[in-house]
Scaffold this active site. Structure first.
Site, mmCIF file in Angstrom:
data_model
loop_
_atom_site.group_PDB
_atom_site.id
_atom_site.type_symbol
_atom_site.label_atom_id
_atom_site.label_comp_id
_atom_site.label_asym_id
_atom_site.label_seq_id
_atom_site.Cartn_x
_atom_site.Cartn_y
_atom_site.Cartn_z
ATOM 1 N N GLU A 1 -0.112 -12.192 2.518
ATOM 2 C CA GLU A 1 0.228 -11.663 3.836
ATOM 3 C C GLU A 1 -1.013 -11.369 4.666
ATOM 4 O O GLU A 1 -2.079 -11.047 4.118
ATOM 5 C CB GLU A 1 1.063 -10.387 3.677
ATOM 6 N N CYS B 1 -5.936 -8.543 9.839
ATOM 7 C CA CYS B 1 -6.257 -8.084 8.491
ATOM 8 C C CYS B 1 -5.898 -9.234 7.544
ATOM 9 O O CYS B 1 -4.729 -9.617 7.459
ATOM 10 C CB CYS B 1 -5.438 -6.827 8.186
ATOM 11 N N CYS C 1 -3.943 -8.650 -7.050
ATOM 12 C CA CYS C 1 -5.262 -8.009 -7.162
ATOM 13 C C CYS C 1 -5.431 -7.508 -8.589
ATOM 14 O O CYS C 1 -4.469 -7.099 -9.224
ATOM 15 C CB CYS C 1 -5.356 -6.839 -6.183
ATOM 16 N N CYS D 1 -5.209 -0.293 -8.283
ATOM 17 C CA CYS D 1 -5.132 1.033 -7.646
ATOM 18 C C CYS D 1 -3.668 1.499 -7.703
ATOM 19 O O CYS D 1 -2.762 0.760 -7.326
ATOM 20 C CB CYS D 1 -5.620 0.967 -6.199
ATOM 21 N N CYS E 1 -1.157 1.391 -4.624
ATOM 22 C CA CYS E 1 -1.126 0.176 -3.812
ATOM 23 C C CYS E 1 -0.082 -0.813 -4.340
ATOM 24 O O CYS E 1 -0.090 -1.147 -5.528
ATOM 25 C CB CYS E 1 -2.516 -0.448 -3.820
ATOM 26 N N GLY F 1 -5.993 -8.100 -2.252
ATOM 27 C CA GLY F 1 -7.136 -8.529 -3.053
ATOM 28 C C GLY F 1 -8.409 -7.754 -2.777
ATOM 29 O O GLY F 1 -8.524 -7.013 -1.804
ATOM 30 N N GLU F 2 -9.346 -7.908 -3.702
ATOM 31 C CA GLU F 2 -10.660 -7.242 -3.619
ATOM 32 C C GLU F 2 -11.703 -8.305 -3.241
ATOM 33 O O GLU F 2 -12.000 -9.203 -4.031
ATOM 34 C CB GLU F 2 -10.975 -6.611 -4.987
ATOM 35 N N SER G 1 -13.914 -4.989 3.069
ATOM 36 C CA SER G 1 -13.686 -3.754 2.308
ATOM 37 C C SER G 1 -13.912 -3.994 0.818
ATOM 38 O O SER G 1 -13.875 -5.132 0.343
ATOM 39 C CB SER G 1 -12.255 -3.254 2.527
ATOM 40 N N SER H 1 -13.510 1.823 -0.118
ATOM 41 C CA SER H 1 -12.312 2.629 -0.380
ATOM 42 C C SER H 1 -12.712 3.771 -1.299
ATOM 43 O O SER H 1 -13.050 3.538 -2.469
ATOM 44 C CB SER H 1 -11.234 1.777 -1.060
ATOM 45 N N LEU H 2 -12.692 4.972 -0.788
ATOM 46 C CA LEU H 2 -13.232 6.102 -1.553
ATOM 47 C C LEU H 2 -12.090 6.932 -2.172
ATOM 48 O O LEU H 2 -11.984 7.043 -3.372
ATOM 49 C CB LEU H 2 -14.114 6.941 -0.618
ATOM 50 N N HIS H 3 -11.278 7.526 -1.340
ATOM 51 C CA HIS H 3 -10.012 8.181 -1.704
ATOM 52 C C HIS H 3 -10.114 9.456 -2.547
ATOM 53 O O HIS H 3 -9.152 10.214 -2.599
ATOM 54 C CB HIS H 3 -9.037 7.212 -2.387
ATOM 55 N N HIS I 1 1.246 5.685 3.106
ATOM 56 C CA HIS I 1 2.561 5.171 3.460
ATOM 57 C C HIS I 1 3.380 5.037 2.188
ATOM 58 O O HIS I 1 3.042 4.247 1.318
ATOM 59 C CB HIS I 1 2.439 3.806 4.131
ATOM 60 N N CYS J 1 -1.475 -0.068 5.504
ATOM 61 C CA CYS J 1 -2.413 -0.042 4.394
ATOM 62 C C CYS J 1 -1.727 0.209 3.046
ATOM 63 O O CYS J 1 -0.963 1.156 2.903
ATOM 64 C CB CYS J 1 -3.377 1.093 4.690
HETATM 65 FE FE1 SF4 Z 1 -6.548 -4.218 -4.820
HETATM 66 FE FE2 SF4 Z 1 -7.153 -3.014 -2.509
HETATM 67 FE FE3 SF4 Z 1 -4.746 -2.665 -3.623
HETATM 68 FE FE4 SF4 Z 1 -6.900 -1.558 -4.792
HETATM 69 S S1 SF4 Z 1 -6.063 -1.058 -2.755
HETATM 70 S S2 SF4 Z 1 -5.263 -2.694 -5.837
HETATM 71 S S3 SF4 Z 1 -8.458 -3.123 -4.345
HETATM 72 S S4 SF4 Z 1 -5.549 -4.594 -2.844
#
Ligand code: SF4
Length: 340
Positions: free
Chosen positions: A94, A107, A114, A118, A121, A159-160, A191, A213-215, A289, A332
């Protein structure tokens, strides 16, 4: 015979192809112009190439363009496009187009699924289904109707990026080279969760902006939601970033999704200040979200505002990022890559 995809090839690679096929060297420049300035989707459309050259090209190559199979439109104008992965049409990815006044941001995804896992996600919960080729990355940018309106690209979809770095760097090379789109690298943000070897290479080889991405600033708590913290602690990521100069046009930002009761109290804000003190950067707070099956809840608006004010009062620039496309699961952490 597998046909080469032309979309994504550099000028040097196209010159090599022309040399192999006995075509004049200037044909490569003409092909760049058709691919990247004129956005053609067929070899027949390259009308200043000789008929012989076009016929030979059609035997050995394709442009590599394919159009989205679905589009959902949010009440705020955000659009979510669904594409098939070209080498495996059972996999979907997407991209999200976000219009905002004069700006049009896309985006893009760089992988199907991925590996990073996380916990908050949706993409991460699906596992990994393959890297996207440079053609599939660029196709998202070239094959939506809004392509001419795009002003910014963010690699924040599925994805990363540091886990498919060769193809991400090749696609940013097409976007920023004079023979490609000729964009400033400062229109592009990539990112990462902080894969240190990839990030170091990216910082050395690219001038695009970086978003980490810190969080959560505490190692143990971050590891609970982001397994990659174990291999690449956020303290080491920040130490690496401190080795680079951020006082010029290139920017580093930190994305911070706010989870109610998990990472949104003053203890976290104070630790974030300690972690980032003195680094030229910005922190973007993002509302979480909710998706079905997640135990996480979003922070209350008053807690987000308090958190933001604490950071700003202690010398760390912080903003609350507007949320877009939530009603179509385009925001996100919600990209699922499912054909509905
Ligand atoms: Fe992958 Fe980004 Fe989702 Fe983490 S937040 S699992 S790096 S897509």
């Amino acid at each position: 015979m597998t046909q080469t995809s032309l979309l994504g090839m550099s000028l040097a690679e196209l010159e090599g192809l022309c040399a192999d096929e006995g075509m004049p060297r200037y044909t490569a420049k003409q092909m760049c112009d058709w691919l990247y300035a004129k956005h053609v989707d067929s070899i027949d459309a390259m009308t200043n190439l000789s008929l012989k050259a076009r016929n030979r090209l059609k035997e050995i190559a394709v442009i590599g363009r394919h159009y989205p199979v679905n589009c959902q439109v949010s009440c705020d104008g955000t659009k979510k496009y669904l594409f098939q992965k070209s080498d495996d049409p059972s996999q979907y990815i997407e991209s999200v187009f976000i219009p905002d006044g004069d700006r049009g941001t896309l985006c893009v995804s760089c992988q199907a699924g991925c590996k990073m896992g996380c916990r908050f996600c949706v993409t991460g919960q699906q596992g990994f289904h393959g890297n996207l080729s440079v053609t599939d990355i660029l196709n998202q940018i070239f094959s939506i109707p809004e392509a001419p309106q795009l002003t910014n690209i963010v690699f924040m979809g599925m994805g990363e990026p540091m886990d498919n770095l060769d193809n991400v760097l090749r696609s940013t090379e097409v976007l920023t080279s004079p023979w490609g789109l000729g964009w400033s690298p400062h229109r592009i943000t990539v990112s990462t969760v902080g894969i240190i070897p990839g990030l170091k290479r990216f910082l050395d080889e690219s001038q695009c902006h970086v978003a980490v991405s810190l969080h959560n600033p505490f190692a143990k708590e971050r590891e609970d939601i982001m397994p990659m913290q174990k291999a690449y602690p956020i303290a080491d990521v920040v130490a690496l970033l401190r080795q680079y100069d951020w006082s010029g046009q290139r920017r580093i930002s930190f994305e911070y999704i706010m989870f109610r009761g998990l990472n949104d109290d003053t203890r976290h804000a104070a630790e974030l200040v300690r972690l980032l003190k003195g680094l030229y950067c910005r922190v973007n707070l993002i509302r979480f979200h909710s998706s079905p099956d997640t135990p996480f809840k979003t922070s209350l608006p008053k807690d987000m505002e308090r958190f933001r004010d604490y950071l700003n009062a202690h010398g760390v620039i912080c903003t609350i990022r507007a949320s877009r496309g939530e009603d179509i699961m385009a925001a996100c952490g919600l990209l699922a890559g499912k054909n509905q």
